[in-house]
Design an enzyme around this catalytic site. Structure first.
Site: not given
Ligand code: F6P
Length: 325
Positions: A14, A27, A75-76, A105-106, A129, A131, A133, A158, A175
């Site tokens: 992502g 670069t 995402r491959c 990310g992870d 990322t 997240d 995380d 609000r 997630r």
């Molecule tokens: O990993 C980052 C993230 O934004 C998560 O918070 C979310 O669940 C996920 O990617 C969404 O991925 P996609 O854009 O592939 O639906």
């Protein structure tokens, strides 16, 4: 120690605001050290498809302020198979790439760890990322921007919640991790914050809500991470609606708006530091590592520890959420 003559830079998984700033920094740092730079488009897919582009000082001009990624993300699935990785390696070797800067990310780092072990190619991971995380860095690139985007939306919600004296459930991204929920919950003054790291049963949610509603007449805000065990905002509202019909409940899923936008100053600086640190790490002979910023210092950790160790939320901050609700 292997001497690096040409690095390949790619973004994967992502996207997150600040990835462009990291590409720019990697670069320019490489060029400064006399290393050539190839951009690999669409992450691992681009390695398999030989989708390469030369990067130079001008091609990374005027991107530091832009969200998304000029190198695109994907995402491959093919890269998860040994045959896919073999094609990827043959293609990057043909291109003369002898070191990789992986921004992601992870999932990106899992793939990179396997690839580096299988083919001995040095890789430096840059944590990007929203997240937040990944272990080995206090913050990941994009987290601060996502946090501020979500907070801006929550502040607006609000206002209308207050005007109508409504109960709002706002879902933020995350997630598997609740960092965005936790910090937007605190900064947005949420009455209840739900995230995957803390198990909150429906009974407890209802008790907490009853207490809050008994003491408050105006707006009430629940922030929930998409990965919370309740299932997210829509599922939670379906559970709560029958008992709280008189509160005119509304749901708002913030979604991918949190992934876009101009990176904050903090993300641009973090991305610039980490993009440069990744190239420096490869130049200094590190292999299979992730660069991070811990206590305001650059830290180099094994790539694997970035995703295999769960980054924990501090108890003190969790306590704060409960105290301030
Ligand atoms: O990993 C980052 C993230 O934004 C998560 O918070 C979310 O669940 C996920 O990617 C969404 O991925 P996609 O854009 O592939 O639906």
């Amino acid at each position: 120690m292997k001497t690096i003559s040409k690095i390949g830079v790619f973004t994967s998984g992502g996207d997150s605001p600040g990835m462009n700033a990291a590409i720019r920094a990697a670069t320019r740092t490489a060029l400064f050290k006399g290393i050539e730079v190839t951009g690999i488009r669409y992450g691992y897919q681009g390695m398999i498809d030989s989708d390469f582009v030369d990067l130079n000082r001008t091609s990374v001009s005027n991107i530091i302020q832009r969200g998304g990624t000029i190198l695109k993300c994907a995402r491959c699935m093919d890269f998860m198979k040994p045959e896919g990785r073999k094609i990827a390696y043959d293609n990057i070797a043909k291109e003369g790439i002898d070191g990789l800067v992986a921004i992601g990310g992870d999932g990106t780092f899992k793939g990179a760890s396997i690839f580096s072990q299988e083919y001995g190619i040095p890789i430096a991971g840059v944590p990007g990322t929203i997240d937040n995380d990944l272990s080995g860095t206090d913050e990941t690139i994009g987290y601060d921007t996502a946090l501020n985007t979500a907070l801006d939306a929550i502040d607006k919600i609000r206002d209308t919640a207050d005007a109508h004296e409504r109960l709002f459930i706002v879902e933020v991204m995350g997630r598997d991790a609740g960092f965005i929920a936790l910090e937007t919950g605190i900064a947005g003054g949420a009455e209840l914050t739900l995230m995957p790291e803390t198990m909150t049963r429906t009974k407890e949610i209802k008790e907490a809500l009853d207490n809050i509603l008994a003491n408050k007449k105006r707006s009430t805000l629940i922030v929930v991470a998409e990965g919370d065990e309740s299932g997210g905002a829509i599922e939670l509202s379906n559970i709560l609606k029958p008992d709280y019909a008189k509160y005119d409940m509304r749901v708002c899923v913030l979604g991918h708006i949190q992934r876009g936008g101009n990176p904050t100053a903090r993300d641009r600086v973090l991305a610039s530091r980490l993009g440069a640190a990744a190239v420096n790490a490869l130049y200094d002979g590190h292999e299979n590592v992730m660069v991070g910023v811990v206590n305001n210092n650059i830290k180099i950790t094994p790539l694997k520890s970035g995703w295999s160790k769960k980054k924990s939320i501090q108890q003190e901050i969790l306590d704060l959420v409960r105290t301030l609700k």
